[in-house]
Write an enzyme that holds these catalytic residues in place. Structure first.
Site, PDB file in Angstrom:
ATOM      1  N   ARG A  92       0.794  -1.240   0.000  1.00 54.93           N
ATOM      2  CA  ARG A  92       0.000   0.000   0.000  1.00 54.93           C
ATOM      3  C   ARG A  92       0.821   1.282   0.000  1.00 54.93           C
ATOM      4  NH1 ARG A  92      -3.415  -3.023  -2.363  1.00 54.93           N
ATOM      5  NH2 ARG A  92      -5.090  -3.920  -1.119  1.00 54.93           N
ATOM      6  N   ASP A 121      -6.548  -0.591   4.655  1.00 50.10           N
ATOM      7  CA  ASP A 121      -5.890  -0.040   3.476  1.00 50.10           C
ATOM      8  C   ASP A 121      -6.115   1.453   3.298  1.00 50.10           C
ATOM      9  OD1 ASP A 121      -4.659  -2.403   2.767  1.00 50.10           O
ATOM     10  OD2 ASP A 121      -6.379  -3.112   1.598  1.00 50.10           O
ATOM     11  N   SER A 171     -13.068 -12.128  -1.370  1.00 50.89           N
ATOM     12  CA  SER A 171     -12.323 -10.935  -1.733  1.00 50.89           C
ATOM     13  C   SER A 171     -10.836 -11.281  -1.633  1.00 50.89           C
ATOM     14  CB  SER A 171     -12.683  -9.801  -0.776  1.00 50.89           C
ATOM     15  OG  SER A 171     -11.607  -8.882  -0.705  1.00 50.89           O
TER      16      SER A 171
HETATM   17  N1  ARG Z   1      -6.225  -8.024   6.487  1.00 56.58           N
HETATM   18  C1  ARG Z   1      -5.165  -7.781   5.572  1.00 56.58           C
HETATM   19  C2  ARG Z   1      -4.594  -6.409   5.796  1.00 56.58           C
HETATM   20  O1  ARG Z   1      -5.228  -5.573   6.371  1.00 56.58           O
HETATM   21  C3  ARG Z   1      -5.571  -8.024   4.120  1.00 56.58           C
HETATM   22  C4  ARG Z   1      -6.585  -7.076   3.566  1.00 56.58           C
HETATM   23  C5  ARG Z   1      -6.941  -7.276   2.120  1.00 56.58           C
HETATM   24  N2  ARG Z   1      -7.612  -8.508   1.927  1.00 56.58           N
HETATM   25  C6  ARG Z   1      -8.450  -8.816   0.936  1.00 56.58           C
HETATM   26  N3  ARG Z   1      -8.853 -10.036   0.852  1.00 56.58           N
HETATM   27  N4  ARG Z   1      -8.848  -7.961   0.071  1.00 56.58           N
HETATM   28  O2  ARG Z   1      -3.487  -6.159   5.406  1.00 56.58           O
END
Ligand code: ARG
Length: 395
Positions: A92, A121, A171
């Site tokens: 990110r 995120d 997801s």
């Molecule tokens: N929980 C993880 C994080 O906050 C992954 C988040 C994204 N996961 C997803 N399946 N889109 O870094």
């Protein structure tokens, strides 16, 4: 108005192109980063133009991702809550950095991302963008538009935005360092993950009956060779994802605490990350002394927390990196790792900086350790415990 949008090609960010364009009467420039997610970047680009982007960038950021994000994570043994190697989290701040770069290049007023208001995120992207350029606006359409998924699909149909026909069960976010899977049946923490969750790993039950032993060589705390063969960082990580995954190594099922307070069930596949960090930690144990290791565990934990929590650009992360890099100057050597039916076990290690001394450790006659010294040491070491325990009896 000009907006640079972090674009994945999925439903949310596709709808966002059109929505931002209508709402702000803005020109939308889309940016897709290749961090090893193995997607068809050509068709992502075509889709962006079809929906109405005036310009699209695909940036191959794989090498930068490894060098500036994954390598520091290896040196810090980065695991959030002792389980999650931060694969999504690490990508990110890099996306945010590129958003800022392209915004400057294009003279844009704002950047935008597709993160929801429920996850981590949004923190990682927004805080990094603001830290790098406080004058840029950051827009989060998915958080602001208040559409349900059904309404989004209707919006997409109305505006001729192509949507993939198969409604997705999970997801998923993936890059070189791992695959994150959430949602669907995984939302019940009691449900055992179904086999269709996994893509990078075979089930341990179906993994080969023969274990595989590999030798990972480290220099300055990062892997440089496998089985004596020098490999560039990218191929090395890809290779380990494959080989460890083929032995069922890398599956993680985690009850996780998001920064916004939500407890969530997250499932990951991170074969290379788990293998490398296990080996790296073991090598640290060979070359660092007890006090260094204990202190570094505190630093490592804080590092992982900062990165998870979106504070990549916090000066503390840079400060911790200075310590972590210094310590890793001695993390050099070879680690033997055994991969077997889902487990990764270190079974041998050597280093020019090893502080293991066979002459003190051995039970054989060559030992130079003077056991007579221990007599007094035992008495003094236990002094307080023995004395205070005698007082305890009285209460
Ligand atoms: N929980 C993880 C994080 O906050 C992954 C988040 C994204 N996961 C997803 N399946 N889109 O870094």
């Amino acid at each position: 108005m000009k907006i640079v949008l972090a674009y994945s090609g999925g439903l949310d960010t596709s709808v966002a192109i059109k929505w931002l364009n209508e709402k702000y009467n803005a020109e939308i420039i889309t940016l897709t980063l290749d961090v090893g997610q193995k997607e068809d970047f050509k068709s992502i680009e075509e889709k962006a133009y079809k929906i109405g982007a005036i310009k699209h960038y695909t940036i191959d950021a794989k090498e930068e991702f490894v060098r500036d994000y994954i390598f520091p994570a290896i040196k810090a043994n980065a695991m959030y809550e002792e389980k999650y190697p931060l694969s999504t989290a690490l990508s990110r701040p890099l996306i945010a950095k590129k958003l800022v770069e392209i915004a400057h290049k294009e003279g844009a007023d704002a950047v935008a991302h597709g993160c929801t208001g429920k996850g981590n995120d949004q923190l990682r992207i927004e805080i990094t963008v603001r830290a790098l350029d406080p004058s840029l606006k950051v827009l989060a359409p998915t958080r602001d538009w208040g559409m349900s998924r059904d309404q989004e699909i209707k919006y997409a149909e109305k505006h001729n935005i192509p949507i993939s026909k198969i409604s997705k069960k999970y997801s998923i976010d993936q890059n070189l360092w791992g695959r994150s899977i959430e949602g669907g049946p995984l939302e019940d923490p009691w449900n055992i993950p179904e086999e269709d969750v996994w893509e990078w790993t075979v089930s341990p039950e179906k993994a080969p009956n023969e274990p595989k032993i590999i030798e990972i060589e480290f220099k300055d705390g990062v892997p440089i060779k496998i089985d004596g063969k020098a490999m560039d960082p990218l191929s090395l990580i890809n290779y380990l994802n494959e080989i460890a995954g083929s032995h069922g190594v890398g599956r993680i099922d985690h009850m996780e605490d998001r920064i916004v307070g939500i407890k969530s069930r997250e499932v990951y596949e991170c074969p290379a990350a788990i293998t490398i960090i296990e080996a790296h930690k073991d090598l640290e144990k060979l070359v660092l002394n007890r006090r260094e290791i204990a202190f570094k565990r505190i630093v490592d934990n804080e590092w992982a927390f900062l990165v998870y929590a979106g504070l990549w650009e916090d000066p503390l992360r840079y400060d911790l990196d200075a310590f972590i890099n210094k310590v890793n100057e001695r993390v050099e050597g070879i680690v033997r790792v055994k991969l077997y039916k889902g487990s990764v076990m270190v079974v041998g290690r050597q280093s020019p900086y090893s502080i293991y001394d066979i002459k003190t450790a051995t039970y054989e006659s060559i030992s130079t350790f003077d056991q007579t010294l221990s007599k007094g040491f035992v008495s003094l070491w236990g002094l307080q415990t023995v004395f205070s325990r005698s007082k305890m009896k009285k209460v």
